[in-house]
Design a protein around this motif. Structure first.
Motif, PDB file in Angstrom:
ATOM      1  N   GLN A  52       0.859  -1.172   0.000  1.00  0.00           N
ATOM      2  CA  GLN A  52       0.000   0.000   0.000  1.00  0.00           C
ATOM      3  C   GLN A  52       0.897   1.223   0.000  1.00  0.00           C
ATOM      4  O   GLN A  52       1.803   1.317   0.825  1.00  0.00           O
ATOM      5  CB  GLN A  52      -0.909   0.011   1.236  1.00  0.00           C
ATOM      6  CG  GLN A  52      -1.969  -1.069   1.175  1.00  0.00           C
ATOM      7  CD  GLN A  52      -3.014  -0.908   2.256  1.00  0.00           C
ATOM      8  OE1 GLN A  52      -3.565   0.144   2.458  1.00  0.00           O
ATOM      9  NE2 GLN A  52      -3.281  -1.995   2.965  1.00  0.00           N
ATOM     10  N   PHE A  53       0.606   2.127  -0.920  1.00  0.00           N
ATOM     11  CA  PHE A  53       1.423   3.313  -1.090  1.00  0.00           C
ATOM     12  C   PHE A  53       2.867   2.866  -1.342  1.00  0.00           C
ATOM     13  O   PHE A  53       3.107   2.110  -2.261  1.00  0.00           O
ATOM     14  CB  PHE A  53       1.256   4.230   0.127  1.00  0.00           C
ATOM     15  CG  PHE A  53       1.784   5.608  -0.090  1.00  0.00           C
ATOM     16  CD1 PHE A  53       1.375   6.366  -1.171  1.00  0.00           C
ATOM     17  CD2 PHE A  53       2.689   6.158   0.790  1.00  0.00           C
ATOM     18  CE1 PHE A  53       1.876   7.640  -1.372  1.00  0.00           C
ATOM     19  CE2 PHE A  53       3.187   7.427   0.599  1.00  0.00           C
ATOM     20  CZ  PHE A  53       2.775   8.165  -0.491  1.00  0.00           C
ATOM     21  N   ASN A  54       3.838   3.245  -0.505  1.00  0.00           N
ATOM     22  CA  ASN A  54       5.223   2.815  -0.739  1.00  0.00           C
ATOM     23  C   ASN A  54       5.688   1.822   0.321  1.00  0.00           C
ATOM     24  O   ASN A  54       6.863   1.641   0.550  1.00  0.00           O
ATOM     25  CB  ASN A  54       6.156   4.029  -0.771  1.00  0.00           C
ATOM     26  CG  ASN A  54       6.191   4.747   0.559  1.00  0.00           C
ATOM     27  OD1 ASN A  54       5.267   4.612   1.359  1.00  0.00           O
ATOM     28  ND2 ASN A  54       7.245   5.489   0.806  1.00  0.00           N
ATOM     29  N   ILE A  55       4.707   1.201   1.025  1.00  0.00           N
ATOM     30  CA  ILE A  55       5.072   0.262   2.088  1.00  0.00           C
ATOM     31  C   ILE A  55       4.735  -1.166   1.651  1.00  0.00           C
ATOM     32  O   ILE A  55       3.602  -1.460   1.283  1.00  0.00           O
ATOM     33  CB  ILE A  55       4.346   0.601   3.404  1.00  0.00           C
ATOM     34  CG1 ILE A  55       4.686   2.027   3.824  1.00  0.00           C
ATOM     35  CG2 ILE A  55       4.712  -0.382   4.507  1.00  0.00           C
ATOM     36  CD1 ILE A  55       3.870   2.542   4.975  1.00  0.00           C
ATOM     37  N   GLU A 610      -4.839   3.426  -7.739  1.00  0.00           N
ATOM     38  CA  GLU A 610      -5.198   4.752  -7.259  1.00  0.00           C
ATOM     39  C   GLU A 610      -4.745   5.839  -8.239  1.00  0.00           C
ATOM     40  O   GLU A 610      -3.564   5.911  -8.584  1.00  0.00           O
ATOM     41  CB  GLU A 610      -4.476   4.934  -5.924  1.00  0.00           C
ATOM     42  CG  GLU A 610      -4.996   6.013  -5.085  1.00  0.00           C
ATOM     43  CD  GLU A 610      -4.335   5.974  -3.706  1.00  0.00           C
ATOM     44  OE1 GLU A 610      -3.301   5.319  -3.544  1.00  0.00           O
ATOM     45  OE2 GLU A 610      -4.858   6.625  -2.821  1.00  0.00           O
TER      46      GLU A 610
ATOM     47  N   ASP B  97      -2.469   4.578   6.905  1.00  0.00           N
ATOM     48  CA  ASP B  97      -3.031   5.310   5.784  1.00  0.00           C
ATOM     49  C   ASP B  97      -4.462   5.748   6.114  1.00  0.00           C
ATOM     50  O   ASP B  97      -5.308   4.906   6.397  1.00  0.00           O
ATOM     51  CB  ASP B  97      -3.009   4.382   4.561  1.00  0.00           C
ATOM     52  CG  ASP B  97      -3.298   5.139   3.296  1.00  0.00           C
ATOM     53  OD1 ASP B  97      -4.008   6.153   3.370  1.00  0.00           O
ATOM     54  OD2 ASP B  97      -2.804   4.722   2.234  1.00  0.00           O
ATOM     55  N   ARG B  99      -6.699   6.708   4.182  1.00  0.00           N
ATOM     56  CA  ARG B  99      -7.663   6.481   3.101  1.00  0.00           C
ATOM     57  C   ARG B  99      -8.321   5.112   3.167  1.00  0.00           C
ATOM     58  O   ARG B  99      -8.641   4.505   2.162  1.00  0.00           O
ATOM     59  CB  ARG B  99      -6.958   6.611   1.751  1.00  0.00           C
ATOM     60  CG  ARG B  99      -6.477   8.004   1.472  1.00  0.00           C
ATOM     61  CD  ARG B  99      -5.471   7.994   0.376  1.00  0.00           C
ATOM     62  NE  ARG B  99      -4.317   7.193   0.751  1.00  0.00           N
ATOM     63  CZ  ARG B  99      -3.336   6.902  -0.071  1.00  0.00           C
ATOM     64  NH1 ARG B  99      -3.372   7.293  -1.308  1.00  0.00           N
ATOM     65  NH2 ARG B  99      -2.298   6.178   0.352  1.00  0.00           N
TER      66      ARG B  99
END
Lengths: 633, 139
Positions: A52-55, A610, B97, B99
Motif C-alpha cells: 500500500q502506497f510505498n510500504i 489509485e 493510511d 484512506r
C-alpha cells in the motif's frame, strides 16, 4: 524474501537439522526448552503480502504439531518483514523459528530435542538491534506426578549482534507443578533457569519463578496468592565500538507478589479485592573503561517500587447491576550511579545530576462506577464513570514535570431493540481533565480540557439488506489558565461532525452490493472561554466511499468489483489562519477475489489502482495489492 | 568550471505557530536562486507547514520551552527539508493510511500522509529525544 543473503546458511542449517531429526529420529546435538509455550493447537500455513502506497509487508506463519508412533514433532515459524521505498529504502525483519522433537524412552522419561532461531533487523535503528540467535539442545524430561515435568538440557548457542559472532554452551533446567491439591487449595508452580556462557566472561542468563495458590470456598468465595520472580542478565555489544570483548551488562530483577479475594457478602452482593507489589531493579555497567564513553566509568542503578490496590463492590440483579470501585496506585523511581572506574568529580556530578532528574514519585487515587439497567428484554442502559487524581513529584530542581492531574470521564448509553429488524443506540460522553504544573516554569501549560461526544447509531437488518448508519458530534475545548501571560499558548476549540454509513444489499444468492461511506467535517480555532466564542482558523472536510458489487459462483469463488473515492480538503478560515489550502482527491477502481478451497482454506486477493489529484490536477498513480493465504493443514 | 550553488538555512521556532509564516519568506528567497514552479512552491510550503505543525502539536505538545528546528538545503535541483522537534518520539508504524474505512475516523496520521504525498521522498527518524522528518523535493 526481505532477508539478507547472509542468513541463508543459518536457515539451511535449521532446515537440514529438521530433516535429520525427522527422518532419523534424533541423533543431533540440538537444543530445547520445554518450558516455552510450544502448545500448537492448530496446524496451518498463512501468508500475507501487502503493498500500500510505498510500504511493502510480507508476513508468513507456519504451525505444525504431529504425534507419530514413538515421538512428537512441533514446528513453528513466524516471519514479518517491511520495506519502505523512497529515495532511501528502509527495511525491518523479524523471524522466529522453533522446532521440538520429543521421544518417550520410558513411561516416566522423555528425550527432548529443541532448536530456536531468532532474527531481528531494522535499518532505521543504530544497529544494536541487528541480532540473530540460534541454539540447539538435547535433554531429558522426567515426568513425576504431581511434579509434571523436570527438564534438564545442554546444548550450544550462537549469538550474532551487529557484526560480532560468538558461541557458547547453553545449560537449562526447568520444572513445573500443575494443579497440586493441598486441603482445597490448588498449587501451581514453574521454574526455569538458563545460562549461556560466551567469550571473555560475557554471558546471558534467565531465572523465572512463579508460585500460585488458589482456592474456591463455597460457591462464590475464592482467593489467590501468587509470587513471580525473575532475574535476567544480558551482555550487549557496545555501540558504536563493536569489539567482541567490550560489552555492557544489564541485570534485571523483579519480585511481584499479588493477592486477590472474591467474597459473597450477602444475597447477590459481592466484594472483590486485589493487591500487588512490584519491586524492580536494573543495573547497567561496562566490563571495560572507554575514555570516549563517560558512561563506561560508572554503574547505573534503577530501583522501582510500586503498589496497587483495587476494591470493588457489586451486585447482580435482574433489572439493575451496580458496581463501585476504588483503586490506589503508588510508584517510586530512583536512579543512582556509582564509580566503577576512575572519573573526575565534575563529570561524575554531571552524570549524577542527569540520573537524579529521572527520579519521580507518583500516586493516583481512582474511583469508578458502572450501573447497568435492564428495564426490559429489549433495552440495555448503562452509566460508566471514572474519576482520578494523580500527583507526580520529581525531587530534582532541574526537572519541572511536577504536576497534579484531575480527570473525570462518564458515559451514558442506551441500546433499544424496537423489533427484530431495528436497533437504535445512543451514547453520550463527557470528559474533563485539569492539568496543573507545580513549578512556575511550566505553569503556562496549566489547562482545563473538556470533551463532549454524542453518538447515535442504528441497525436495520432484513433478509435483503443490512444498513448501519452512525452519527457522531464531538467537541474538544482546551483552555489554558494563564494564556494572557504567555504569547505562545492559546486556548483552542475543536469541533467535529462524522457520518458513517455501511450498507449491504443482498440481491440474490449470486449478487451482493457492499458499500461504506464516511463524511467528516472538523473545524479548529482560537477559543475565548469567558464569552464562549471562537475565532475559526482551519476547516477540514474528509470523504471516503467504497462500493463493490460481489458475484459468487458455487461453491468456491467470490468476485467483487467497484471503486473507492477519497477526498481531503483543508481550508484556512479567518484572517489569522496560518494554514495552507489544499485539496487531495483519489479515485481507485478496485477488485477482490476470494477463493474457498475447503474448510479453513482461503485465498484472498484485493487490488486497487489509485489515481491521484492535487488541487484538481493529476498528481500520479499508485497500485495497491493485498494477497492473503490461509490453509489449515 | 561553474561553481555549484548551495543554500543552507537553519531556523529555530518556538511553539508559536505565527512564526510559520516565515517559512513562506524563506522559500521565496530560495525560489529566486533555484527557480521552481508555483505548484512545487505550494507543495513544499504545505508539506513543511504540516511537518512544523505536527512537531509543535504532537512532538513538543505546545510546550513553549521546546523548539522546532527547520533546516533547508537547496542544491543540485533538490530541496531537502529537515524538521526536528524536542518531543518524546512516537512509533511511525502506528500511523496508518487515512484512506481506508478503518482509519478515516482516527484523529492522527493526516499530516504525515500529506507530507508523503507531496514530497518526492520522506523519512522519519524518531527516538526519546525527538523526531526528525526529512523531506526531499526535486525541482
Amino acid at each position: 524474501m526481505l532477508k539478507s543473503k547472509e542468513n541463508r546458511p543459518l536457515r539451511l542449517c535449521i532446515l537440514s537439522t529438521f530433516l535429520l531429526i525427522f527422518f532419523y529420529e534424533i541423533r543431533s546435538q540440538i537444543v530445547l526448552s520445554v518450558f516455552q509455550d510450544t502448545s500448537l493447537k492448530k496446524n496451518y500455513i498463512s501468508q500475507i503480502f501487502d503493498k500500500q502506497f510505498n510500504i511493502y509487508r510480507l508476513s508468513s506463519s507456519l504451525s505444525f504439531a504431529q504425534k507419530f508412533s514413538s515421538f512428537n514433532v512441533s514446528f513453528l515459524n513466524d516471519y514479518e518483514g517491511f520495506i519502505i521505498r523512497g529515495n532511501e529504502i528502509s527495511k525491518k525483519d523479524q523471524e522466529k523459528l522453533f522446532l521440538e522433537v520429543d521421544k518417550s524412552l520410558f513411561h516416566f522419561l522423555d528425550l527432548s530435542i529443541q532448536s530456536n532461531y531468532l532474527f531481528n533487523s531494522d535499518t532505521k535503528t543504530i544497529g544494536l538491534y541487528e541480532a540473530e540467535k540460534i541454539n540447539g539442545s538435547v535433554g531429558l524430561v522426567l515426568k513425576l506426578p504431581p511434579i509434571s515435568k523436570v527438564l534438564f538440557t545442554y546444548g550450544m548457542e550462537k549469538i550474532k549482534q551487529v557484526s560480532i559472532e560468538q558461541y557458547g554452551p547453553r545449560l537449562s533446567l526447568g520444572a513445573n507443578v500443575e494443579n497440586f491439591n493441598i486441603i482445597d487449595v490448588n498449587l501451581n508452580s514453574k521454574l526455569f533457569l538458563e545460562e549461556i556462557n560466551l567469550k571473555d566472561g560475557r554471558k546471558n542468563s534467565n531465572i523465572f519463578f512463579n508460585l500460585k495458590f488458589d482456592g474456591q470456598f463455597e460457591e462464590n468465595n475464592s482467593l489467590f496468592i501468587s509470587l513471580d520472580y525473575s532475574n535476567l542478565r544480558r551482555d550487549y555489544i557496545v555501540y558504536p565500538i563493536y569489539l567482541d570483548n567490550f560489552f555492557e551488562t544489564r541485570k534485571e530483577n523483579r519480585l511481584f507478589p499479588t493477592f486477590g479475594l472474591s467474597y459473597n457478602l450477602f444475597g447477590k452482593t459481592y466484594v472483590n479485592f486485589t493487591g500487588q507489589l512490584n519491586l524492580f531493579s536494573i543495573n547497567r555497567y561496562y566490563n571495560l573503561f572507554d575514555p570516549t564513553n563517560q558512561y563506561s566509568a560508572i554503574e547505573r542503578t534503577l530501583l522501582e517500587q510500586s503498589t496497587e490496590f483495587n476494591i470493588e463492590l457489586f451486585a447482580e440483579n435482574k433489572y439493575f447491576s451496580p458496581r463501585f470501585g476504588l483503586n490506589y496506585y503508588l510508584r517510586n523511581e530512583e536512579n543512582t550511579i556509582d564509580k566503577k572506574y576512575e572519573i573526575d568529580n565534575q563529570t561524575f556530578s554531571q552524570l549524577a545530576s542527569t540520573e537524579l532528574q529521572k527520579n519521580n514519585f507518583q500516586n493516583r487515587l481512582r474511583l469508578f462506577y458502572n450501573f447497568v439497567f435492564r428495564p426490559s428484554k429489549n433495552n440495555l442502559t448503562f452509566l460508566n464513570g471514572n474519576l482520578s487524581i494523580l500527583r507526580y513529584d520529581t525531587p530534582s530542581q532541574l526537572n519541572d514535570d511536577d504536576r497534579d492531574e484531575f480527570s473525570f470521564l462518564t458515559t451514558l448509553s442506551t441500546i433499544q431493540k424496537f423489533s427484530e429488524y431495528y436497533t437504535l443506540s445512543i451514547s453520550f460522553d463527557i470528559q474533563l481533565n485539569h492539568l496543573v504544573f507545580l513549578k512556575s516554569t511550566k505553569s503556562s501549560l496549566n489547562n482545563w480540557n473538556r470533551i463532549i461526544k454524542l453518538t447515535a447509531s442504528s441497525q436495520y437488518n432484513t433478509e435483503f439488506f443490512l444498513w448501519k448508519p452512525n452519527l457522531e458530534i464531538y467537541s474538544n475545548y482546551l483552555v489554558y489558565d494563564f494564556e494572557v501571560a504567555s504569547n505562545s499558548t492559546k486556548s483552542f476549540a475543536f469541533r467535529q461532525f462524522v457520518y458513517r454509513d455501511s450498507l449491504e444489499l443482498f440481491f440474490s444468492n449470486i449478487f451482493m452490493l457492499s458499500s461504506i461511506l464516511v463524511y467528516k467535517f472538523s473545524e479548529r480555532g482560537k477559543l475565548f472561554w469567558n464569552t464562549f466564542s471562537m475565532t475559526k482558523e482551519l476547516g477540514i472536510k474528509e470523504f471516503f466511499m467504497r462500493a463493490l458489487l460481489y458475484v459468487s459462483t458455487k461453491p468456491k469463488l467470490q468476485f467483487g468489483f467497484g471503486a473507492r473515492i477519497y477526498n481531503i480538503k483543508q481550508v484556512p478560515l479567518g484572517k489569522s489562519s496560518f494554514h495552507e489550502e489544499y485539496s487531495y482527491y483519489s479515485f481507485s477502481p478496485e477488485t477482490e477475489i476470494k477463493v474457498f478451497l475447503g474448510k479453513d482454506k482461503v485465498i484472498f486477493l484485493q487490488g486497487w489502482y489509485e489515481l491521484k489529484f492535487w488541487n484538481y490536477k493529476i498528481a500520479g498513480e499508485n497500485p495497491n495489492l493485498i494477497l492473503t493465504t490461509k490453509v489449515a493443514l | 568550471m561553474k561553481k555549484k550553488e548551495k543554500i543552507e538555512i537553519i531556523r529555530e521556532f518556538t511553539s508559536d505557530r505565527k512564526l510559520i509564516s516565515e517559512l513562506e519568506e524563506i522559500l521565496t528567497s530560495i525560489q529566486l536562486k533555484f527557480p521552481f514552479g508555483k505548484d512545487k512552491f505550494h507543495n513544499i510550503l504545505v508539506a513543511t507547514t504540516e511537518a512544523v505543525i505536527n512537531a509543535i502539536q504532537h512532538g513538543n505538545k505546545n510546550d513553549p520551552q521546546k523548539k522546532v528546528t527547520v533546516k533547508i538545503i537547496a542544491e543540485n535541483k533538490t530541496i531537502q527539508i529537515l524538521v526536528e522537534d524536542e518531543g518524546e518520539g512516537f512509533d511511525p508504524s502506528t500511523l496508518q493510511d487515512p484512506r481506508t474505512p478503518e482509519n478515516i475516523l482516527k484523529e492522527r496520521g493526516r499530516g504525515i500522509f500529506i507530507i508523503k504525498e507531496l514530497s518526492d521522498s520522506t523519512s522519519i527518524v524518531t527516538g526519546k529525544s525527538g523526531t526528525v522528518v526529512k523531506m526531499e523535493f526535486k525541482i
